[in-house]
Write an enzyme that holds these catalytic residues in place. Structure first.
Site, PDB file in Angstrom:
ATOM      1  N   GLU A  89      14.309  -6.602  -3.130  1.00 24.55           N
ATOM      2  CA  GLU A  89      13.631  -6.639  -4.417  1.00 24.55           C
ATOM      3  C   GLU A  89      14.544  -6.117  -5.518  1.00 24.55           C
ATOM      4  O   GLU A  89      14.551  -6.653  -6.632  1.00 24.55           O
ATOM      5  CB  GLU A  89      12.348  -5.818  -4.368  1.00 24.55           C
ATOM      6  CG  GLU A  89      11.549  -5.883  -5.671  1.00 24.55           C
ATOM      7  CD  GLU A  89      10.491  -4.807  -5.781  1.00 24.55           C
ATOM      8  OE1 GLU A  89       9.409  -5.117  -6.293  1.00 24.55           O
ATOM      9  OE2 GLU A  89      10.745  -3.665  -5.382  1.00 24.55           O
ATOM     10  N   GLU A 103      10.917   8.444 -14.079  1.00 26.56           N
ATOM     11  CA  GLU A 103      11.029   9.864 -13.762  1.00 26.56           C
ATOM     12  C   GLU A 103      11.529  10.067 -12.330  1.00 26.56           C
ATOM     13  O   GLU A 103      12.418  10.899 -12.066  1.00 26.56           O
ATOM     14  CB  GLU A 103       9.671  10.552 -13.953  1.00 26.56           C
ATOM     15  CG  GLU A 103       9.203  10.655 -15.395  1.00 26.56           C
ATOM     16  CD  GLU A 103       8.643   9.357 -15.935  1.00 26.56           C
ATOM     17  OE1 GLU A 103       8.383   9.286 -17.153  1.00 26.56           O
ATOM     18  OE2 GLU A 103       8.452   8.404 -15.143  1.00 26.56           O
ATOM     19  N   SER A 105       1.612   3.548  -3.442  1.00 28.38           N
ATOM     20  CA  SER A 105       1.219   4.587  -4.401  1.00 28.38           C
ATOM     21  C   SER A 105      -0.176   5.131  -4.115  1.00 28.38           C
ATOM     22  O   SER A 105      -1.072   4.392  -3.697  1.00 28.38           O
ATOM     23  CB  SER A 105       1.262   4.039  -5.829  1.00 28.38           C
ATOM     24  OG  SER A 105       2.572   3.653  -6.182  1.00 28.38           O
ATOM     25  N   GLY A 164       0.829  -1.204   0.000  1.00 31.77           N
ATOM     26  CA  GLY A 164       0.000   0.000   0.000  1.00 31.77           C
ATOM     27  C   GLY A 164       0.859   1.247   0.000  1.00 31.77           C
ATOM     28  O   GLY A 164       0.991   1.924   1.033  1.00 31.77           O
TER      29      GLY A 164
END
Length: 368
Positions: A238, A351, A121, A119
């Site tokens: 990750e 970005e 973005s 949880g």
């Protein structure tokens, strides 16, 4: 072959079908095989080989564990269904979880018995975690949470989520007022809405709405207002997995083109660039490993995410274009291409990664 890789090879021979190497594209959609393989890898200590026995590992040295990950990627072993559970959540629980949290949650997530979502973005924030607006206020022994999340992978299938919330709206720096809570997605007030996906192989994104959701205070993961550190350290594992997979997938995507005698000059030039990028990913990834072994915090992680994801996209595009009309008719090539489009989004958009590289790696001034 080293003794470690020989043992891993023996495990793969027992855990995978005899024709797996010849039919790997067929087996990549076999959900039962993915489930069984994860359990087998966990029980045999090959899931997270550098972790201790009982947690999917066998306490291998970092170099041997990396060799196992590379060999697994090269042989395209079945992908973990709930990859963020093993790749992000489990390291966070192992590093920051209380004994009670670890006893209840670590083994099920590693075995794949319980899935997790991230949880992070939010609408209007994207990969900029520091700008999140979901609020959690303390009421007695609970946090009351209101807000929403978006692009929450596999939230519909998951039982749990690591939920990043703002617990100190008056913190001097935005990232200093964030905490991480363990959310039971079955809690009252949680509304999960799936977002249509581009291809069956693409993990299902969801919107998650939180309306006065009550979370026990004991579900705080890590220190209060220390969620930024929990997120940063949880993501390190990750990133290791991503660069290894990117490097191998880039090389494998363009391998058919290497056997084509009719490539023009422009195609050969692009092929050379992609292969050079694959080697750059490999050597940069190895440098991060050596930096960690030397006790340094490697900034190369951010370069790896940016370079690896964009190179993977170029590789799948090149694979389709170099195959000509056949590429448009090849379902597997098309699926690989669609799947690669998310590479520059998950784990932090390109970005955001460019901003991080500019500020943290190159030392450029922040644009105010």
């Amino acid at each position: 072959m080293s003794d470690v890789l020989a043992a891993y090879d023996e495990f793969l021979g027992e855990a995978l079908p005899a024709d797996y190497a010849a039919r790997v594209d067929h087996y990549r959609h076999d959900d039962r095989l993915k489930t069984d393989f994860q359990v087998a890898a966990f029980e045999a200590g090959w899931l997270v080989p550098d972790w201790e026995p009982g947690l999917g590992g066998q306490s291998l040295p970092s170099g041997d564990a990396l060799a196992v990950r590379i060999e697994g990627a090269r042989r395209r072993v079945p992908k973990i269904h709930n990859v963020q559970g093993v790749g992000v959540v489990a390291p966070g629980l192992r590093r920051f979880g209380t004994p009670a949290q670890q006893d209840r949650l670590l083994r099920p997530v590693l075995r794949g018995d319980e899935w997790w979502a991230l949880g992070m973005s939010e609408p209007g924030s994207g990969s900029d975690l520091a700008s999140l607006r979901t609020q959690a206020r303390r009421e007695g022994d609970e946090f009351v949470v209101n807000g929403s999340k978006i692009w929450t992978t596999q939230a519909r299938e998951s039982r749990w989520a690591t939920l990043y919330v703002r617990t100190d709206p008056d913190a001097a720096r935005p990232h200093a007022g964030i905490s991480c809570l363990i959310l039971d997605l079955r809690s009252p007030g949680v509304d999960v809405r799936p977002i249509p996906r581009a291809a069956p192989s693409v993990d299902a994104f969801c919107e998650v709405f939180l309306d006065d959701v009550r979370i026990p205070a004991d579900n705080l993961l890590g220190p209060l207002n220390g969620g930024w550190r929990v997120a940063s350290e949880s993501l390190e594992h990750e990133r290791d997995m991503i660069w290894v997979n990117n490097w191998v997938e880039i090389a494998q995507a363009v391998e058919p083109a290497l056997r084509r005698p009719d490539l023009g000059d422009d195609a050969l030039t692009e092929l050379g660039r992609i292969l050079a990028d694959a080697e750059a990913v490999r050597f940069t990834g190895l440098r991060t490993v050596f930096s960690r072994l030397a006790g340094r915090d490697p900034d190369e992680f951010f370069i790896l995410k940016l370079l690896g994801s964009e190179a993977a996209q170029r590789a799948t595009r090149f694979a389709m274009e170099s195959a000509g009309v056949d590429g448009l008719l090849d379902a597997q090539l098309m699926e690989d291409r669609v799947e690669s489009l998310g590479a520059t989004i998950y784990g932090g958009t390109s970005e955001v990664q460019r901003n991080i590289v500019g500020e943290r790696v190159l030392g450029l001034p922040r644009d105010r």
